[in-house]
Motif scaffolding. Structure first.
Motif, PDB file in Angstrom:
ATOM      1  N   THR A   1       0.944  -0.977  -0.218  1.00  0.00           N
ATOM      2  CA  THR A   1      -0.033   0.092   0.153  1.00  0.00           C
ATOM      3  C   THR A   1       0.799   1.254   0.026  1.00  0.00           C
ATOM      4  N   ALA A   2       2.151   1.086   0.104  1.00  0.00           N
ATOM      5  CA  ALA A   2       3.027   2.180   0.201  1.00  0.00           C
ATOM      6  C   ALA A   2       3.179   2.777  -1.264  1.00  0.00           C
ATOM      7  N   VAL A   3       2.939   1.735  -2.239  1.00  0.00           N
ATOM      8  CA  VAL A   3       3.071   2.237  -3.758  1.00  0.00           C
ATOM      9  C   VAL A   3       1.712   2.917  -4.121  1.00  0.00           C
ATOM     10  N   THR A   4       1.497   3.819  -5.072  1.00  0.00           N
ATOM     11  CA  THR A   4       0.411   4.297  -5.395  1.00  0.00           C
ATOM     12  C   THR A   4      -0.422   3.194  -5.902  1.00  0.00           C
ATOM     13  N   GLN A   5      -1.929   3.148  -5.511  1.00  0.00           N
ATOM     14  CA  GLN A   5      -2.701   2.051  -6.129  1.00  0.00           C
ATOM     15  C   GLN A   5      -2.897   2.203  -7.423  1.00  0.00           C
ATOM     16  N   LEU A   6      -3.146   1.068  -8.157  1.00  0.00           N
ATOM     17  CA  LEU A   6      -3.055   1.261  -9.490  1.00  0.00           C
ATOM     18  C   LEU A   6      -4.827   1.149  -9.991  1.00  0.00           C
ATOM     19  N   PRO A   7      -4.948   1.826 -10.902  1.00  0.00           N
ATOM     20  CA  PRO A   7      -6.198   1.724 -11.795  1.00  0.00           C
ATOM     21  C   PRO A   7      -6.404   0.283 -12.091  1.00  0.00           C
ATOM     22  N   PRO A   8      -7.643  -0.039 -12.387  1.00  0.00           N
ATOM     23  CA  PRO A   8      -7.655  -1.518 -12.797  1.00  0.00           C
ATOM     24  C   PRO A   8      -7.300  -1.625 -14.129  1.00  0.00           C
ATOM     25  N   LEU A   9      -7.069  -2.889 -14.538  1.00  0.00           N
ATOM     26  CA  LEU A   9      -6.739  -3.211 -16.069  1.00  0.00           C
ATOM     27  C   LEU A   9      -7.848  -2.635 -16.915  1.00  0.00           C
ATOM     28  N   ASP A  10      -7.759  -2.371 -17.996  1.00  0.00           N
ATOM     29  CA  ASP A  10      -8.854  -2.150 -18.818  1.00  0.00           C
ATOM     30  C   ASP A  10      -9.544  -3.633 -19.655  1.00  0.00           C
ATOM     31  N   GLN A  11     -10.758  -3.585 -19.825  1.00  0.00           N
ATOM     32  CA  GLN A  11     -11.419  -4.895 -20.130  1.00  0.00           C
ATOM     33  C   GLN A  11     -10.409  -5.923 -20.907  1.00  0.00           C
ATOM     34  N   PHE A  12      -9.891  -5.328 -22.134  1.00  0.00           N
ATOM     35  CA  PHE A  12      -9.255  -6.053 -22.853  1.00  0.00           C
ATOM     36  C   PHE A  12      -7.963  -6.794 -22.422  1.00  0.00           C
TER      37      PHE A  12
ATOM     38  N   ALA B   1       4.757  -4.112 -16.739  1.00  0.00           N
ATOM     39  CA  ALA B   1       4.906  -2.712 -15.827  1.00  0.00           C
ATOM     40  C   ALA B   1       4.365  -3.036 -14.668  1.00  0.00           C
ATOM     41  N   ARG B   2       3.259  -3.695 -14.481  1.00  0.00           N
ATOM     42  CA  ARG B   2       2.486  -3.920 -13.170  1.00  0.00           C
ATOM     43  C   ARG B   2       3.191  -5.018 -12.389  1.00  0.00           C
ATOM     44  N   GLN B   3       3.505  -5.833 -13.141  1.00  0.00           N
ATOM     45  CA  GLN B   3       4.184  -7.067 -12.439  1.00  0.00           C
ATOM     46  C   GLN B   3       5.506  -6.590 -11.897  1.00  0.00           C
ATOM     47  N   ARG B   4       6.212  -6.064 -12.804  1.00  0.00           N
ATOM     48  CA  ARG B   4       7.762  -5.786 -12.331  1.00  0.00           C
ATOM     49  C   ARG B   4       7.892  -4.621 -11.346  1.00  0.00           C
ATOM     50  N   PHE B   5       7.262  -3.410 -11.662  1.00  0.00           N
ATOM     51  CA  PHE B   5       7.646  -2.292 -10.966  1.00  0.00           C
ATOM     52  C   PHE B   5       6.092  -1.844 -10.243  1.00  0.00           C
ATOM     53  N   GLY B   6       4.957  -2.481 -10.139  1.00  0.00           N
ATOM     54  CA  GLY B   6       3.679  -2.102  -9.405  1.00  0.00           C
ATOM     55  C   GLY B   6       3.443  -0.937  -9.724  1.00  0.00           C
ATOM     56  N   LYS B   7       3.664  -0.436 -11.300  1.00  0.00           N
ATOM     57  CA  LYS B   7       3.181   0.759 -11.977  1.00  0.00           C
ATOM     58  C   LYS B   7       2.427   0.500 -13.105  1.00  0.00           C
ATOM     59  N   THR B   8       1.361   1.388 -13.757  1.00  0.00           N
ATOM     60  CA  THR B   8       1.007   1.255 -15.062  1.00  0.00           C
ATOM     61  C   THR B   8       2.120   1.406 -16.026  1.00  0.00           C
ATOM     62  N   HIS B   9       2.041   1.300 -17.164  1.00  0.00           N
ATOM     63  CA  HIS B   9       2.999   1.528 -18.282  1.00  0.00           C
ATOM     64  C   HIS B   9       3.245   3.168 -18.452  1.00  0.00           C
TER      65      HIS B   9
ATOM     66  N   LEU C   1       5.986   4.527 -15.866  1.00  0.00           N
ATOM     67  CA  LEU C   1       7.314   4.197 -15.766  1.00  0.00           C
ATOM     68  C   LEU C   1       8.245   5.407 -16.044  1.00  0.00           C
ATOM     69  N   THR C   2       9.426   5.208 -15.288  1.00  0.00           N
ATOM     70  CA  THR C   2      10.651   6.104 -15.766  1.00  0.00           C
ATOM     71  C   THR C   2      11.396   5.639 -17.042  1.00  0.00           C
ATOM     72  N   ASP C   3      11.920   6.450 -17.584  1.00  0.00           N
ATOM     73  CA  ASP C   3      12.725   6.083 -18.984  1.00  0.00           C
ATOM     74  C   ASP C   3      13.658   4.762 -18.702  1.00  0.00           C
ATOM     75  N   PRO C   4      14.331   4.384 -17.596  1.00  0.00           N
ATOM     76  CA  PRO C   4      15.226   3.408 -17.581  1.00  0.00           C
ATOM     77  C   PRO C   4      14.013   2.381 -17.272  1.00  0.00           C
ATOM     78  N   GLU C   5      13.321   2.472 -16.367  1.00  0.00           N
ATOM     79  CA  GLU C   5      12.336   1.321 -16.084  1.00  0.00           C
ATOM     80  C   GLU C   5      11.573   0.940 -17.510  1.00  0.00           C
ATOM     81  N   ARG C   6      11.232   1.968 -18.352  1.00  0.00           N
ATOM     82  CA  ARG C   6      10.538   1.609 -19.706  1.00  0.00           C
ATOM     83  C   ARG C   6      11.674   0.790 -20.744  1.00  0.00           C
ATOM     84  N   ALA C   7      12.723   1.242 -20.476  1.00  0.00           N
ATOM     85  CA  ALA C   7      13.807   0.559 -21.320  1.00  0.00           C
ATOM     86  C   ALA C   7      13.948  -0.983 -20.835  1.00  0.00           C
TER      87      ALA C   7
END
Length: 777
Positions: free
Chosen positions: A430-441, A478-486, A489-495
């Motif tokens: 919960t220290a990480v920003t809570q993510l919005p749900p995945l879109d339906q697809f 992105a969600r599994q690795r960093f607990g963030k939506t795509h 991500l920062t540039d290094p995380e996106r890379a």
């Protein structure tokens, strides 16, 4: 009511991060947007208008250039005004505005609910006048409201006054948004009572009226003072506060109570749920794996489940209610929703739904949803709410919601080692920003990958298969690795995710692609002038090797155009290893090396059905993949038009003619919406290029130089059957009107052929007239 200091600090931080990322507007942008709106649609502007000018200013949508009040409130998004920065009013039909203009023919529509009916211009003007008068009356009350007094009592009085001054509009979301934009310092921009109350509970505050979040008819003005006070404490406009709240909570979610025992006094399955990080429900002998049925209509799915449950219950009504609970669990419950695992009034655990429906045979409760546990200390719900059922949506009782949010905020207390471990993990999560749900697809792709390990997206050309495959893979990684939506991500995380050796890798099958490219093969190397062959891993074997070294991460391979390769030859031993229950099994490759597919490897393939039907795929391969069909979706072209030609209905009409005239396999040969989305089409010239250079060559290929069939699909305005050619002259810039007329006739013809067969002759005459005009040009 005072706000918790820690919450205030959290909101300040969310505002800073959101503005730094460009996801929350600045105070200067806020003021500019509000000023632009008031200049165009403020009370002074509306007061000066009457008659048809008033009607068009409020609701006119005859042309693509129209920017009326209702358009600004729902869709406007440019440098002048960003409506999404001030709360949404999306959903429902255009009838939520009471009256709207049909863009295709300029007809004014009124009516109730989903039953529009044509009305006269005079009737439409009368509706606009009544709305104008109520908007002005509400604006007057807000102008007179003491800006210093933000008390609950003041806003309770405002609610009563607004209901009296604007009896029709005081309960409408679009009118609430109008009043907010004209008095953004006195109202909040949550235009739904449910959203207002949801965020107050997240702020650990009981709404002034004590109403929960499931009462859609709750008043809209009584909660505003709370948000105004907090915004002033933060020294920001209210809309910036609400944007920060949305960012902090991950958006609106629902609350579910899930029973953990078999019946009222059966065995508890709570320990399995807690240790396995899931919640689940039963009926192992009655209801099979529902994964193949999730794409069915809700009513169809419920009826199917009810039939399965009837033998288990003497009362068919009970079977129907239980089927409804199962549908809620597998379909309505969404990622990011909160679940309370309960035994009666006792809450055993609170968790956040983290994935799609799964089925695990052998469990007493085999129907599962993965959960990230937040609290594992037992506590009592303050108030009984609803019957003791397996699945029940909470939200009517404010005391229960407030107690839940207090528990989550404090993190709970526990003395047991197991609970201390889970609570520590929950606090870290919960220290990480809570993510919005995945879109339906993406949620559907995620569910199939969890169940099968690989999924194939298939459909006609231009339906966005490759785009959606890559987007889903990068979002899940992105969600599994960093607990963030795509997007976070920062540039290094996106890379780390997107580079060729990252978590998401891509390849394209073609006739020359082989086993040695995908699994392993010998490649020539030159050393000191001597040629030798080196065994080298292919893209998939290398991906598996990397995944074994980092088993805490998920790796994805996107295989584009999978049907263009010799799939059995390319996959080789992989046909066996792809199965979910064979992951980790080791086989010996022809080279003598050992190979296995780790469980953290996932494959997303795409297949163009215009090239090859899915039925022609290798049977062994089909059994190992889950499938998602992607068909043309004209709704993505909603409100896009070229001149007077709406692109969505035109595409539907074209595909209807194509299906009618190509007969066999025509469904797989339709034209996808992506052809009209790849670049902004804002002019007739741009649309003409796409039609002439992309769509017509494709249709010519489909028709195999049969110009009679091509004329039936495209119309005589575009096809010269006698000359066996496309009428290229109609694409000349000076003939734009003729082109649009020919296309409009063909749209009308297609729709009429379906709806009014007796009028076909008249429409054919109109189409021939368009062809004659083209010949004259």
């Amino acid at each position: 009511m005072d706000i918790e200091p820690q919450l205030l600090d959290d909101l300040k931080s969310a505002i800073d991060r959101g503005q730094a990322a460009g996801e929350i507007i600045t105070s200067q942008q806020h003021d500019e947007y509000i000023r632009n709106f008031r200049e165009r649609f403020g009370p002074d502007a509306l007061r000066r208008l009457d008659g048809e000018a008033l009607l068009k200013t409020m609701h006119g949508r005859r042309s693509s250039d129209s920017r009326c009040l209702s358009y600004w409130l729902e869709f406007m998004n440019d440098e002048t005004f960003a409506t999404n920065a001030f709360g949404g009013i999306g959903g429902g039909s255009a009838l939520k505005f009471g009256v709207y203009q049909r863009p295709t023919d300029g007809e004014w529509m009124g009516g109730k609910g989903t039953n529009p009916k044509a009305i006269t211009v005079d009737d439409a003007i009368q509706i606009a006048r009544r709305q104008r008068d109520e908007l002005l009356a509400g604006d007057k009350l807000l102008a007179e409201l003491n800006s210093v007094d933000c008390s609950d009592e003041a806003y309770s009085d405002l609610q009563k006054l607004m209901e009296g001054a604007a009896p029709e509009l005081s309960g409408d979301g679009w009118a609430h948004k109008y009043w907010f934009l004209t008095h953004s310092d006195k109202l909040d921009d949550y235009h739904s009572p449910r959203y207002q109350r949801f965020h107050l509970y997240k702020l650990l505050q009981m709404p002034p009226d004590g109403v929960g979040i499931l009462d859609g008819g709750a008043p809209r003005f009584v909660c505003a003072g709370r948000f105004v006070r907090i915004a002033r404490a933060l020294n920001v406009p209210v809309s910036i506060l609400t944007s920060a709240l949305n960012r902090r909570t991950g958006g609106f979610h629902r609350f579910w109570r899930i029973g953990t025992t078999e019946g009222s006094d059966g065995d508890s399955q709570w320990a399995n749920m807690r240790d396995g990080n899931y919640v689940s429900i039963g009926w192992p002998d009655s209801v099979p794996d529902l994964s193949p049925h999730l794409s069915e209509e809700k009513v169809t799915l419920k009826d199917r489940i009810r039939e399965w449950l009837v033998p288990a219950y003497s009362n068919s009504g009970v079977a129907s209610r239980k089927a409804g609970e199962v549908v809620k669990f597998v379909r309505e419950m969404a990622e990011n929703d909160l679940v309370l695992a309960c035994e009666g009034q006792t809450v055993r655990g609170v968790g956040r739904v983290s994935g799609s429906y799964e089925h695990e045979g052998g469990l007493r409760f085999p129907h599962k949803r993965p959960v990230q546990w937040l609290l594992l200390d037992p506590w009592q719900l303050p108030q009984p709410e609803g019957p003791r059922t397996t699945v029940f949506e909470l939200g009517r009782n404010g005391e229960n919601l407030l107690e839940l949010e207090h528990k989550i905020f404090s993190g709970g207390v526990s003395n047991s080692p197991t609970s201390r471990l889970h609570t520590a993990r929950a606090k870290a999560a919960t220290a990480v920003t809570q993510l919005p749900p995945l879109d339906q697809f993406a949620a559907r792709v995620d569910g199939i990958l969890r169940r099968k390990g690989q999924v194939l997206l298939y459909g006609p050309p231009g339906t966005g298969k490759t785009y959606l495959a890559v987007r889903a893979a990068t979002e899940l990684a992105a969600r599994q690795r960093f607990g963030k939506t795509h997007s976070m991500l920062t540039d290094p995380e996106r890379a780390e995710i997107e580079n060729p050796n990252g978590l998401v890798r891509k390849c394209t099958f073609h006739p020359g692609y082989g086993y040695e490219d995908f699994i392993e093969g010998l490649r020539p190397e030159t050393v000191s002038g001597h040629l030798f062959f080196e065994r080298r891993a292919g893209i998939f074997k290398q991906l598996c090797a990397d995944a074994e070294k980092a088993n805490d991460r998920h790796f994805f391979l996107v295989v584009d155009e999978i049907n263009r390769g010799d799939v059995p030859r390319i996959f080789g031993e992989l046909i066996t290893l792809l199965e979910r229950d064979k992951r980790g099994s080791v086989v010996t490759l022809p080279s003598g090396s050992h190979f296995s597919v780790p469980s953290n490897v996932f494959v997303i393939g795409t297949m163009n059905t215009a090239d090859r039907s899915i039925s022609l795929l290798d049977v062994a391969l089909r059994r190992r993949f889950g499938f998602i069909e992607l068909m043309p979706d004209s709704s993505l072209l909603e409100r896009r038009a070229v001149g007077e030609l709406p692109l969505g209905p035109w595409l539907d009409a074209l595909n209807a003619r194509l299906r009618r005239h190509l007969k066999r396999d025509a469904r797989n040969l339709q034209i996808g919406h992506a052809y009209l989305l790849g670049q902004p089409i804002t002019s007739v010239a741009e649309f003409s290029r796409v039609l002439r250079e992309d769509l017509i060559p494709l249709l010519e290929e489909y028709c195999y130089d049969d110009f009679d069939a091509l004329s039936e699909i495209l119309g005589p305005g575009l096809v010269d059957v006698q000359g066996a050619r496309i009428r290229d002259e109609i694409f000349n810039i000076k003939n734009e009107d003729s082109l649009l007329q020919a296309l409009a006739y063909e749209e009308m013809q297609s729709l009429t052929l379906v709806e009014n067969p007796e009028q076909n002759d008249a429409v054919d005459d109109a189409a021939d007239s368009a062809a004659d005009e083209t010949d004259d040009a």
